[in-house]
Design a protein around this motif. Structure first.
Motif, PDB file in Angstrom:
ATOM      1  N   GLY A  85       0.811  -1.208   0.000  1.00 42.99           N
ATOM      2  CA  GLY A  85       0.000   0.000   0.000  1.00 42.99           C
ATOM      3  C   GLY A  85       0.850   1.266   0.000  1.00 42.99           C
ATOM      4  N   LYS A  86       1.915   1.270   0.780  1.00 48.63           N
ATOM      5  CA  LYS A  86       2.786   2.450   0.822  1.00 48.63           C
ATOM      6  C   LYS A  86       3.520   2.633  -0.502  1.00 48.63           C
ATOM      7  CE  LYS A  86       6.313   4.901   3.472  1.00 48.63           C
ATOM      8  NZ  LYS A  86       6.931   5.459   2.259  1.00 48.63           N
ATOM      9  N   GLN A  87       4.016   1.547  -1.070  1.00 46.73           N
ATOM     10  CA  GLN A  87       4.692   1.652  -2.368  1.00 46.73           C
ATOM     11  C   GLN A  87       3.748   2.204  -3.432  1.00 46.73           C
ATOM     12  OE1 GLN A  87       5.926  -2.461  -2.603  1.00 46.73           O
ATOM     13  NE2 GLN A  87       8.082  -1.919  -2.302  1.00 46.73           N
ATOM     14  N   PHE A  88       2.501   1.755  -3.384  1.00 46.29           N
ATOM     15  CA  PHE A  88       1.501   2.242  -4.337  1.00 46.29           C
ATOM     16  C   PHE A  88       1.298   3.751  -4.172  1.00 46.29           C
ATOM     17  CE2 PHE A  88      -2.864   3.203  -5.558  1.00 46.29           C
ATOM     18  CZ  PHE A  88      -2.998   2.571  -6.787  1.00 46.29           C
ATOM     19  N   ALA A  89       1.117   4.209  -2.931  1.00 45.11           N
ATOM     20  CA  ALA A  89       0.904   5.634  -2.687  1.00 45.11           C
ATOM     21  C   ALA A  89       2.118   6.453  -3.099  1.00 45.11           C
ATOM     22  CB  ALA A  89       0.584   5.856  -1.206  1.00 45.11           C
ATOM     23  N   ASP A  90       3.309   5.962  -2.760  1.00 48.28           N
ATOM     24  CA  ASP A  90       4.534   6.678  -3.129  1.00 48.28           C
ATOM     25  C   ASP A  90       4.682   6.752  -4.642  1.00 48.28           C
ATOM     26  OD1 ASP A  90       5.101   6.939  -0.456  1.00 48.28           O
ATOM     27  OD2 ASP A  90       6.681   5.413  -0.430  1.00 48.28           O
ATOM     28  N   LEU A  91       4.349   5.668  -5.311  1.00 51.69           N
ATOM     29  CA  LEU A  91       4.456   5.621  -6.766  1.00 51.69           C
ATOM     30  C   LEU A  91       3.591   6.698  -7.412  1.00 51.69           C
ATOM     31  CD1 LEU A  91       5.341   4.142  -9.395  1.00 51.69           C
ATOM     32  CD2 LEU A  91       3.335   2.691  -9.086  1.00 51.69           C
ATOM     33  N   TYR A  92       2.354   6.834  -6.930  1.00 53.34           N
ATOM     34  CA  TYR A  92       1.466   7.821  -7.547  1.00 53.34           C
ATOM     35  C   TYR A  92       1.861   9.246  -7.204  1.00 53.34           C
ATOM     36  CZ  TYR A  92      -1.589   4.909 -10.207  1.00 53.34           C
ATOM     37  OH  TYR A  92      -2.067   4.083 -11.191  1.00 53.34           O
ATOM     38  N   GLN A  93       2.425   9.462  -6.046  1.00 48.94           N
ATOM     39  CA  GLN A  93       2.950  10.799  -5.746  1.00 48.94           C
ATOM     40  C   GLN A  93       4.032  11.180  -6.751  1.00 48.94           C
ATOM     41  OE1 GLN A  93       4.284  10.823  -1.669  1.00 48.94           O
ATOM     42  NE2 GLN A  93       2.252  11.319  -0.871  1.00 48.94           N
ATOM     43  N   LEU A  94       4.917  10.241  -7.034  1.00 51.60           N
ATOM     44  CA  LEU A  94       5.997  10.527  -7.967  1.00 51.60           C
ATOM     45  C   LEU A  94       5.486  10.655  -9.394  1.00 51.60           C
ATOM     46  CD1 LEU A  94       8.992  11.060  -8.032  1.00 51.60           C
ATOM     47  CD2 LEU A  94       9.385   8.601  -8.321  1.00 51.60           C
ATOM     48  N   ARG A  95       4.525   9.812  -9.758  1.00 53.20           N
ATOM     49  CA  ARG A  95       3.943   9.923 -11.111  1.00 53.20           C
ATOM     50  C   ARG A  95       3.325  11.306 -11.325  1.00 53.20           C
ATOM     51  NH1 ARG A  95       0.122   5.412 -13.411  1.00 53.20           N
ATOM     52  NH2 ARG A  95       0.715   6.551 -15.301  1.00 53.20           N
ATOM     53  N   LEU A  96       2.617  11.803 -10.314  1.00 50.26           N
ATOM     54  CA  LEU A  96       1.978  13.110 -10.464  1.00 50.26           C
ATOM     55  C   LEU A  96       2.993  14.238 -10.550  1.00 50.26           C
ATOM     56  CD1 LEU A  96      -1.143  12.746  -8.148  1.00 50.26           C
ATOM     57  CD2 LEU A  96      -1.152  13.200 -10.612  1.00 50.26           C
ATOM     58  N   LEU A  97       4.159  14.033  -9.984  1.00 51.56           N
ATOM     59  CA  LEU A  97       5.213  15.033 -10.099  1.00 51.56           C
ATOM     60  C   LEU A  97       5.884  15.012 -11.464  1.00 51.56           C
ATOM     61  CD1 LEU A  97       6.955  14.685  -6.610  1.00 51.56           C
ATOM     62  CD2 LEU A  97       5.702  16.687  -7.443  1.00 51.56           C
ATOM     63  N   LEU A 167      11.070   2.877 -11.977  1.00 54.97           N
ATOM     64  CA  LEU A 167       9.816   2.594 -11.272  1.00 54.97           C
ATOM     65  C   LEU A 167       9.129   1.326 -11.778  1.00 54.97           C
ATOM     66  CD1 LEU A 167       8.213   6.154 -11.073  1.00 54.97           C
ATOM     67  CD2 LEU A 167       9.464   4.922  -9.294  1.00 54.97           C
ATOM     68  N   HIS A 168       9.331   0.996 -13.061  1.00 59.02           N
ATOM     69  CA  HIS A 168       8.630  -0.139 -13.672  1.00 59.02           C
ATOM     70  C   HIS A 168       7.125  -0.018 -13.371  1.00 59.02           C
ATOM     71  CE1 HIS A 168      12.642  -1.621 -14.210  1.00 59.02           C
ATOM     72  NE2 HIS A 168      12.829  -1.752 -12.915  1.00 59.02           N
ATOM     73  N   THR A 169       6.635   1.190 -13.537  1.00 63.04           N
ATOM     74  CA  THR A 169       5.292   1.534 -13.064  1.00 63.04           C
ATOM     75  C   THR A 169       4.210   0.611 -13.584  1.00 63.04           C
ATOM     76  OG1 THR A 169       5.928   3.855 -12.933  1.00 63.04           O
ATOM     77  CG2 THR A 169       3.577   3.362 -13.037  1.00 63.04           C
ATOM     78  N   HIS A 170       4.147   0.484 -14.886  1.00 63.11           N
ATOM     79  CA  HIS A 170       2.944  -0.079 -15.494  1.00 63.11           C
ATOM     80  C   HIS A 170       2.865  -1.592 -15.367  1.00 63.11           C
ATOM     81  CE1 HIS A 170       2.320   3.984 -16.649  1.00 63.11           C
ATOM     82  NE2 HIS A 170       3.552   4.005 -17.083  1.00 63.11           N
ATOM     83  N   HIS A 212      -5.136  11.435 -16.443  1.00 65.63           N
ATOM     84  CA  HIS A 212      -4.901  10.005 -16.658  1.00 65.63           C
ATOM     85  C   HIS A 212      -4.305   9.346 -15.415  1.00 65.63           C
ATOM     86  CE1 HIS A 212      -3.722   6.247 -18.446  1.00 65.63           C
ATOM     87  NE2 HIS A 212      -2.426   6.541 -18.434  1.00 65.63           N
ATOM     88  N   VAL A 213      -3.330   9.999 -14.798  1.00 65.96           N
ATOM     89  CA  VAL A 213      -2.691   9.423 -13.613  1.00 65.96           C
ATOM     90  C   VAL A 213      -3.676   9.335 -12.453  1.00 65.96           C
ATOM     91  CG1 VAL A 213      -0.876   9.765 -11.892  1.00 65.96           C
ATOM     92  CG2 VAL A 213      -0.380  10.153 -14.317  1.00 65.96           C
ATOM     93  N   VAL A 214      -4.475  10.390 -12.254  1.00 65.43           N
ATOM     94  CA  VAL A 214      -5.456  10.390 -11.162  1.00 65.43           C
ATOM     95  C   VAL A 214      -6.493   9.285 -11.376  1.00 65.43           C
ATOM     96  CG1 VAL A 214      -7.339  11.701 -10.111  1.00 65.43           C
ATOM     97  CG2 VAL A 214      -5.149  12.820 -10.575  1.00 65.43           C
ATOM     98  N   LYS A 215      -6.999   9.158 -12.605  1.00 69.02           N
ATOM     99  CA  LYS A 215      -7.997   8.134 -12.878  1.00 69.02           C
ATOM    100  C   LYS A 215      -7.397   6.733 -12.800  1.00 69.02           C
ATOM    101  CE  LYS A 215     -10.881  11.139 -15.719  1.00 69.02           C
ATOM    102  NZ  LYS A 215     -11.354  11.484 -17.094  1.00 69.02           N
ATOM    103  N   SER A 216      -6.135   6.617 -13.176  1.00 74.49           N
ATOM    104  CA  SER A 216      -5.460   5.327 -13.072  1.00 74.49           C
ATOM    105  C   SER A 216      -5.404   4.859 -11.626  1.00 74.49           C
ATOM    106  CB  SER A 216      -4.044   5.438 -13.651  1.00 74.49           C
ATOM    107  OG  SER A 216      -3.269   4.308 -13.359  1.00 74.49           O
ATOM    108  N   ARG A 217      -5.126   5.787 -10.731  1.00 75.83           N
ATOM    109  CA  ARG A 217      -5.062   5.424  -9.303  1.00 75.83           C
ATOM    110  C   ARG A 217      -6.384   4.838  -8.830  1.00 75.83           C
ATOM    111  NH1 ARG A 217      -2.213   8.244  -4.183  1.00 75.83           N
ATOM    112  NH2 ARG A 217      -3.071   6.845  -2.635  1.00 75.83           N
ATOM    113  N   VAL A 218      -7.479   5.444  -9.277  1.00 73.68           N
ATOM    114  CA  VAL A 218      -8.803   4.942  -8.880  1.00 73.68           C
ATOM    115  C   VAL A 218      -9.052   3.562  -9.511  1.00 73.68           C
ATOM    116  CG1 VAL A 218     -11.275   5.368  -9.061  1.00 73.68           C
ATOM    117  CG2 VAL A 218      -9.714   7.274  -8.579  1.00 73.68           C
ATOM    118  N   ARG A 219      -8.660   3.405 -10.780  1.00 74.14           N
ATOM    119  CA  ARG A 219      -8.896   2.131 -11.472  1.00 74.14           C
ATOM    120  C   ARG A 219      -8.198   0.966 -10.787  1.00 74.14           C
ATOM    121  NH1 ARG A 219      -8.774   5.002 -16.246  1.00 74.14           N
ATOM    122  NH2 ARG A 219      -6.531   4.780 -16.546  1.00 74.14           N
TER     123      ARG A 219
END
Length: 223
Positions: A85-97, A167-170, A212-219
């Protein structure tokens, strides 16, 4: 741009056998047929695919570089664990930046040929999004990775490229929800990003990527 497809059972022996072996293992990991943390035996995988161990080792080394597997001394390869859960939250913070900046830069710097290439990727992803198989889902994830990696590579900032590539995000995100529901909405969002870049509108490109990033987080269901 197309992605070599995996086939059920034994693989054909084309000139690019290594790509097919890579895609076969990629699909198994992305669809959780190989569960996170599971050891991957080179010899067993070679027997399953009907190939020698060499292309399997090459594919696993490539998957290790992409963050999908890791190698432990004297143990061998295993599928990488899921994001916490923390890695997920950190990942999206960085993606939004980073990623809205990437899209803005692409609107300013990307050449027309690469924009056409991205549009082609979007068309390929749209075709895959209509499929309901896990194989189609895995291929969509692979194209999504190519799409975002190409945006990052075109942004003109080597440090941003390096940060996003680590990040190997996707590939990690798509393993969280192994269902086609993660693909359908993403297609329109990708199209909006490419459209803004083609129009040379950096504000619109940045906004489209942020959305896109915000909606991805919800998806991907961690809110």
């Amino acid at each position: 741009m197309s992605v070599p497809s995996a086939v059920a059972g034994l693989l054909r022996r084309p000139a690019r056998l290594g790509d097919e072996v890579y895609s076969a293992i990629f699909e198994r990991i992305m669809t959780l047929d190989i569960a996170p943390g599971t050891r991957i035996s080179v010899d067993a995988m070679a027997r399953e695919l009907g190939v020698s161990p060499t292309p399997v080792r090459e594919a696993l080394a490539r998957l290790e570089a992409e963050g999908l597997v890791h190698k432990t001394h004297l143990v061998g390869y295993s599928a990488s664990p899921q994001l916490s859960g923390k890695q997920f939250a950190d990942l999206y913070q960085l993606r939004l930046l980073l990623e809205p900046f990437v899209a803005r830069q692409c609107a300013l710097l990307m050449d027309d040929a690469m924009i056409d290439e991205l549009a082609g990727l979007c068309a390929d992803m749209r075709a895959l999004a209509t499929g309901e198989t896990l194989g189609s889902y895995a291929k969509f994830a692979q194209l999504d990775m190519v799409f975002h990696d190409q945006l990052a590579a075109s942004a003109g900032n080597d440090l941003v490229i390096a940060a996003l590539s680590r990040l190997h995000t996707h590939v990690h995100l798509f393993r969280l929800v192994a269902t086609p529901k993660a693909t359908n909405a993403a297609v329109d969002e990708h199209d909006a990003i490419v459209s803004a870049i083609r129009q040379r509108n950096p504000d619109a490109a940045e906004a489209a990527m942020r959305s896109h990033v915000v909606k991805s987080r919800v998806r991907f269901g961690r809110d």
